[in-house]
Write a protein that holds these residues in place. Structure first.
Motif, PDB file in Angstrom:
ATOM      1  N   ASP A 131      28.087  57.152  28.116  1.00 40.79           N
ATOM      2  CA  ASP A 131      26.809  56.557  27.736  1.00 40.79           C
ATOM      3  C   ASP A 131      26.934  55.071  27.398  1.00 40.79           C
ATOM      4  N   GLN A 132      28.149  54.633  27.147  1.00 44.20           N
ATOM      5  CA  GLN A 132      28.367  53.223  26.822  1.00 44.20           C
ATOM      6  C   GLN A 132      28.915  52.425  28.010  1.00 44.20           C
ATOM      7  N   ALA A 133      29.016  53.059  29.155  1.00 41.78           N
ATOM      8  CA  ALA A 133      29.605  52.414  30.337  1.00 41.78           C
ATOM      9  C   ALA A 133      28.612  51.450  30.982  1.00 41.78           C
ATOM     10  N   ASP A 134      28.448  50.310  30.363  1.00 42.47           N
ATOM     11  CA  ASP A 134      27.507  49.290  30.808  1.00 42.47           C
ATOM     12  C   ASP A 134      28.168  48.432  31.894  1.00 42.47           C
ATOM     13  N   THR A 135      27.622  48.474  33.098  1.00 41.44           N
ATOM     14  CA  THR A 135      28.219  47.743  34.218  1.00 41.44           C
ATOM     15  C   THR A 135      28.252  46.244  33.971  1.00 41.44           C
ATOM     16  N   SER A 136      27.319  45.732  33.167  1.00 41.59           N
ATOM     17  CA  SER A 136      27.285  44.293  32.892  1.00 41.59           C
ATOM     18  C   SER A 136      28.506  43.832  32.093  1.00 41.59           C
ATOM     19  N   LEU A 137      29.264  44.774  31.533  1.00 48.28           N
ATOM     20  CA  LEU A 137      30.463  44.430  30.774  1.00 48.28           C
ATOM     21  C   LEU A 137      31.677  44.193  31.659  1.00 48.28           C
ATOM     22  N   ILE A 138      31.566  44.512  32.951  1.00 51.04           N
ATOM     23  CA  ILE A 138      32.647  44.174  33.881  1.00 51.04           C
ATOM     24  C   ILE A 138      32.721  42.650  33.967  1.00 51.04           C
ATOM     25  N   PRO A 139      33.912  42.064  33.815  1.00 49.70           N
ATOM     26  CA  PRO A 139      34.004  40.594  33.855  1.00 49.70           C
ATOM     27  C   PRO A 139      33.385  40.019  35.125  1.00 49.70           C
ATOM     28  N   ASP A 140      32.748  38.866  34.983  1.00 50.21           N
ATOM     29  CA  ASP A 140      32.082  38.227  36.109  1.00 50.21           C
ATOM     30  C   ASP A 140      33.098  37.485  36.973  1.00 50.21           C
ATOM     31  N   TYR A 141      33.559  38.162  38.011  1.00 52.35           N
ATOM     32  CA  TYR A 141      34.472  37.552  38.967  1.00 52.35           C
ATOM     33  C   TYR A 141      33.767  37.381  40.311  1.00 52.35           C
ATOM     34  N   SER A 142      32.494  37.017  40.242  1.00 50.58           N
ATOM     35  CA  SER A 142      31.676  36.923  41.447  1.00 50.58           C
ATOM     36  C   SER A 142      32.138  35.832  42.396  1.00 50.58           C
ATOM     37  N   ILE A 143      32.980  34.915  41.930  1.00 49.13           N
ATOM     38  CA  ILE A 143      33.532  33.923  42.838  1.00 49.13           C
ATOM     39  C   ILE A 143      34.304  34.601  43.966  1.00 49.13           C
ATOM     40  N   MET A 144      34.826  35.801  43.682  1.00 51.38           N
ATOM     41  CA  MET A 144      35.517  36.572  44.730  1.00 51.38           C
ATOM     42  C   MET A 144      34.541  36.970  45.822  1.00 51.38           C
ATOM     43  N   ASP A 145      33.299  37.263  45.441  1.00 55.41           N
ATOM     44  CA  ASP A 145      32.284  37.660  46.422  1.00 55.41           C
ATOM     45  C   ASP A 145      31.736  36.446  47.163  1.00 55.41           C
ATOM     46  N   ASP A 146      31.683  35.297  46.476  1.00 52.70           N
ATOM     47  CA  ASP A 146      31.029  34.111  47.030  1.00 52.70           C
ATOM     48  C   ASP A 146      31.936  33.255  47.895  1.00 52.70           C
ATOM     49  N   THR A 147      33.259  33.401  47.723  1.00 56.77           N
ATOM     50  CA  THR A 147      34.184  32.555  48.476  1.00 56.77           C
ATOM     51  C   THR A 147      34.073  32.829  49.968  1.00 56.77           C
ATOM     52  N   GLN A 148      33.965  31.757  50.745  1.00 53.85           N
ATOM     53  CA  GLN A 148      33.747  31.885  52.178  1.00 53.85           C
ATOM     54  C   GLN A 148      35.063  32.026  52.946  1.00 53.85           C
ATOM     55  N   GLY A 149      34.906  32.363  54.241  1.00 52.42           N
ATOM     56  CA  GLY A 149      36.052  32.437  55.137  1.00 52.42           C
ATOM     57  C   GLY A 149      37.082  33.439  54.660  1.00 52.42           C
ATOM     58  N   THR A 150      38.337  33.073  54.787  1.00 53.91           N
ATOM     59  CA  THR A 150      39.425  33.959  54.361  1.00 53.91           C
ATOM     60  C   THR A 150      40.025  33.460  53.049  1.00 53.91           C
ATOM     61  N   GLY A 151      39.184  32.850  52.222  1.00 53.25           N
ATOM     62  CA  GLY A 151      39.677  32.179  51.030  1.00 53.25           C
ATOM     63  C   GLY A 151      40.080  33.060  49.868  1.00 53.25           C
ATOM     64  N   VAL A 152      40.022  34.390  50.023  1.00 54.04           N
ATOM     65  CA  VAL A 152      40.427  35.292  48.934  1.00 54.04           C
ATOM     66  C   VAL A 152      41.710  36.026  49.331  1.00 54.04           C
ATOM     67  N   VAL A 153      42.690  35.977  48.447  1.00 54.89           N
ATOM     68  CA  VAL A 153      43.946  36.701  48.628  1.00 54.89           C
ATOM     69  C   VAL A 153      44.073  37.692  47.488  1.00 54.89           C
ATOM     70  N   GLN A 154      44.417  38.941  47.796  1.00 57.41           N
ATOM     71  CA  GLN A 154      44.568  39.976  46.762  1.00 57.41           C
ATOM     72  C   GLN A 154      45.924  40.657  46.904  1.00 57.41           C
ATOM     73  N   ASP A 155      46.442  41.129  45.779  1.00 55.88           N
ATOM     74  CA  ASP A 155      47.713  41.862  45.818  1.00 55.88           C
ATOM     75  C   ASP A 155      47.821  42.759  44.593  1.00 55.88           C
ATOM     76  N   TYR A 156      48.721  43.726  44.680  1.00 54.96           N
ATOM     77  CA  TYR A 156      48.991  44.642  43.568  1.00 54.96           C
ATOM     78  C   TYR A 156      50.500  44.743  43.391  1.00 54.96           C
ATOM     79  N   MET A 157      50.942  44.686  42.144  1.00 55.85           N
ATOM     80  CA  MET A 157      52.353  44.837  41.828  1.00 55.85           C
ATOM     81  C   MET A 157      52.478  45.668  40.539  1.00 55.85           C
ATOM     82  N   ARG A 158      53.594  46.288  40.369  1.00 54.55           N
ATOM     83  CA  ARG A 158      53.823  47.114  39.179  1.00 54.55           C
ATOM     84  C   ARG A 158      55.001  46.542  38.412  1.00 54.55           C
ATOM     85  N   ALA A 159      54.879  46.538  37.085  1.00 51.92           N
ATOM     86  CA  ALA A 159      55.950  45.995  36.251  1.00 51.92           C
ATOM     87  C   ALA A 159      56.339  46.997  35.177  1.00 51.92           C
TER      88      ALA A 159
END
Length: 340
Positions: free
Chosen positions: A116-144
């Motif tokens: 009941d407290q899972a407010d989607t607006s609380l997800i950090p605003d990383y919308s620059i990932m959505d707005d960046t044009q071309g192939t300008g976003v690089v993503q990766d996952y690593m475990r430590a």
């Protein structure tokens, strides 16, 4: 170890959850994430209540997940919906936890606490990932193999770059620059501004004259529990930011256990956004820096500490520790308030 429950944890990048279920332990909770036929995400407990087999090793059948061991099936609400054995009666206890899950900014976010407290607006605003044009976003996952707060400290104290990343991200300028640290709501900011000095190597090579004085900015924003954006850029000394280079990276530390962390990295750059060749270069640089430089020291640090709390070891304080200490104290207070 105490974890914040009423918070969004990045569980996966969107490309990690396609046709097959994905199992991931978050804050010591085994969770399986899968997609239904319409693409909708589901997140439930990964441990079958019958003989505790991992559900992520099973398959999705008619939009529910089938246990690979004895064929029990579980729906998006965690309830067993099919028992292929005997008369098919379903035991009341045949259910697993259900978690709220959302897809935002190329990531899959899971809420561990009260739905009941899972407010989607609380997800950090990383919308620059959505707005960046071309192939300008690089993503990766690593475990430590280190606690997520140690990895968080690592980003909140960028002076380590002068030593751990000497020659690539560090040139001595960070150590002699104190960050400005402040809070806004539940966020903590740490900004370094370096004026009129040679840019760090990673930035200098992108400037017109790598040897000339430059103005640089390194700006971290932390959101609980371990989500950080880091804006980095440089411009020839005295020139506006718009005439230089600028990029934003995301360092998201999701706890797996008390001594292991899922490290999600992304970068959204504002230069050469249509150059896929630089995507691969950046990905290799980032992976090499973390895997070859950060990871060994952080994991060695964890081994030295064991499972002992950092503050109980009475660490010596240095001026650049302000942001990391403030975040640790803030997170500690948030957990304590949640557990009242």
């Amino acid at each position: 170890m105490s974890y914040l429950k009423n918070a969004w944890y990045l569980a996966a990048w969107d490309y990690e959850v396609r046709d097959k279920p994905l199992g991931r332990v978050i804050a010591e909770r085994p969770i399986v994430i899968f997609r239904q036929s319409n693409g909708e995400l589901c997140a439930i407990g990964d441990r079958c209540p019958h003989r505790f087999a991992p559900l992520h090793m099973g398959k999705v059948v008619d939009d529910v997940i089938e246990c690979p061991y004895h064929g029990l099936r579980f729906g998006a609400d965690g309830q067993c919906v099919h028992n292929p054995h005997g008369n098919g009666k379903i035991a009341r206890a045949a259910r697993v936890p259900e978690y709220s899950v959302r897809e935002r900014h190329r990531g899959v976010w899971v809420w561990l606490g009260d739905k009941d407290q899972a407010d989607t607006s609380l997800i950090p605003d990383y919308s620059i990932m959505d707005d960046t044009q071309g192939t300008g976003v690089v993503q990766d996952y690593m475990r430590a193999e280190a606690n997520y707060q140690l990895l968080t400290d690592n980003i909140l104290d960028l002076t380590h770059a002068d030593y751990v990343h000497a020659g690539s991200l560090g040139n001595g300028s960070m150590t002699k620059t104190l960050p400005k640290v402040w809070e806004e709501g539940e966020a903590v900011f740490a900004h370094w501004w370096i004026v009129g000095e040679k840019a760090i190597p990673a930035l200098a090579r992108q400037l017109p004259d790598p040897e000339a004085p430059a103005d640089q900015w390194l700006e971290v924003k932390w959101n609980a529990p371990g989500n950080m954006s880091l804006r980095v850029g440089a411009t020839p000394a005295g020139r506006p930011r718009e005439e230089g280079i600028d990029s934003t990276s995301f360092h998201i530390m999701t706890p797996e256990t008390a001594t292991t962390t899922h490290y999600f990295f992304a970068n959204a750059r504002q230069f050469r956004v249509d150059d896929p060749a630089i995507d691969q270069v950046l990905k290799e640089i980032i992976a090499n820096q973390f895997l070859g430089e950060d990871k060994p020291i952080l994991e060695a640090q964890q081994k030295m500490m064991g499972t002992t709390d950092l503050f109980s070891l009475k660490p010596v304080s240095l001026p650049q520790d302000v942001a990391a200490v403030r975040v640790r104290r803030k997170l500690e207070a948030m957990c304590a308030e949640e557990n009242q």
